[in-house]
Scaffold this motif. Sequence first.
Motif, PDB file in Angstrom:
ATOM      1  N   GLY A  33      24.787 -35.776 -25.137  1.00 42.53           N
ATOM      2  CA  GLY A  33      24.476 -36.980 -25.117  1.00 42.53           C
ATOM      3  C   GLY A  33      24.780 -37.719 -26.502  1.00 42.53           C
ATOM      4  O   GLY A  33      25.248 -38.762 -26.454  1.00 42.53           O
ATOM      5  N   ILE A  34      24.407 -36.869 -27.644  1.00 45.73           N
ATOM      6  CA  ILE A  34      24.707 -37.565 -28.839  1.00 45.73           C
ATOM      7  C   ILE A  34      26.314 -37.597 -29.161  1.00 45.73           C
ATOM      8  O   ILE A  34      26.534 -38.745 -29.435  1.00 45.73           O
ATOM      9  N   GLY A  35      27.036 -36.862 -28.561  1.00 51.31           N
ATOM     10  CA  GLY A  35      28.478 -37.111 -28.702  1.00 51.31           C
ATOM     11  C   GLY A  35      28.936 -38.100 -28.091  1.00 51.31           C
ATOM     12  O   GLY A  35      29.745 -38.766 -28.293  1.00 51.31           O
ATOM     13  N   LYS A  36      28.330 -38.427 -26.718  1.00 49.38           N
ATOM     14  CA  LYS A  36      28.568 -39.631 -25.936  1.00 49.38           C
ATOM     15  C   LYS A  36      28.288 -40.797 -26.568  1.00 49.38           C
ATOM     16  O   LYS A  36      28.894 -42.034 -26.769  1.00 49.38           O
ATOM     17  N   ALA A  37      27.016 -40.868 -27.182  1.00 51.85           N
ATOM     18  CA  ALA A  37      26.542 -42.000 -27.875  1.00 51.85           C
ATOM     19  C   ALA A  37      27.224 -42.305 -29.304  1.00 51.85           C
ATOM     20  O   ALA A  37      27.174 -43.527 -29.540  1.00 51.85           O
ATOM     21  N   THR A  38      27.761 -41.172 -29.861  1.00 58.34           N
ATOM     22  CA  THR A  38      28.479 -41.764 -31.115  1.00 58.34           C
ATOM     23  C   THR A  38      29.883 -41.689 -30.943  1.00 58.34           C
ATOM     24  O   THR A  38      30.562 -41.582 -31.888  1.00 58.34           O
ATOM     25  N   ASP A  39      30.372 -41.493 -29.743  1.00 56.66           N
ATOM     26  CA  ASP A  39      31.843 -41.415 -29.559  1.00 56.66           C
ATOM     27  C   ASP A  39      32.459 -40.484 -30.113  1.00 56.66           C
ATOM     28  O   ASP A  39      33.486 -40.387 -30.870  1.00 56.66           O
ATOM     29  N   ASN A  40      31.764 -39.113 -30.061  1.00 57.88           N
ATOM     30  CA  ASN A  40      32.428 -38.035 -30.826  1.00 57.88           C
ATOM     31  C   ASN A  40      32.499 -37.107 -29.891  1.00 57.88           C
ATOM     32  O   ASN A  40      31.833 -36.186 -29.237  1.00 57.88           O
ATOM     33  N   PRO A  41      33.944 -36.929 -29.306  1.00 54.51           N
ATOM     34  CA  PRO A  41      34.240 -35.987 -28.131  1.00 54.51           C
ATOM     35  C   PRO A  41      34.285 -34.587 -28.700  1.00 54.51           C
ATOM     36  O   PRO A  41      34.047 -33.571 -27.618  1.00 54.51           O
ATOM     37  N   ARG A  42      34.343 -34.309 -30.068  1.00 53.99           N
ATOM     38  CA  ARG A  42      34.173 -32.949 -30.237  1.00 53.99           C
ATOM     39  C   ARG A  42      32.694 -32.338 -30.159  1.00 53.99           C
ATOM     40  O   ARG A  42      32.418 -31.138 -29.428  1.00 53.99           O
ATOM     41  N   LEU A  43      31.703 -32.967 -30.416  1.00 54.55           N
ATOM     42  CA  LEU A  43      30.198 -32.991 -30.158  1.00 54.55           C
ATOM     43  C   LEU A  43      29.835 -32.779 -28.733  1.00 54.55           C
ATOM     44  O   LEU A  43      29.245 -32.031 -28.262  1.00 54.55           O
ATOM     45  N   GLU A  44      30.668 -33.721 -27.957  1.00 50.82           N
ATOM     46  CA  GLU A  44      30.262 -33.738 -26.549  1.00 50.82           C
ATOM     47  C   GLU A  44      30.857 -32.442 -25.954  1.00 50.82           C
ATOM     48  O   GLU A  44      30.188 -31.811 -25.179  1.00 50.82           O
TER      49      GLU A  44
END
Length: 63
Positions: A22-33
Amino acid sequence: MSSTKDKVTGNANEAIGKVKEGIGKATDNPRLEGEGLAQQIKGKGQQLKGDVKDAIKRRVDKT
């Protein structure tokens, strides 16, 4: 590890993975997603391991 511990660890990994995703999606961070998705899969595997241990124990207890 006991089956209960496997299941609890699996649930925790799934929950943490969902947060990371969710944080990856919200911050546009594909690695974290991606890390979040991988952690969710790991959690599901741990839960499955606990289920298998329970099934084996039930089978052994019947004999």
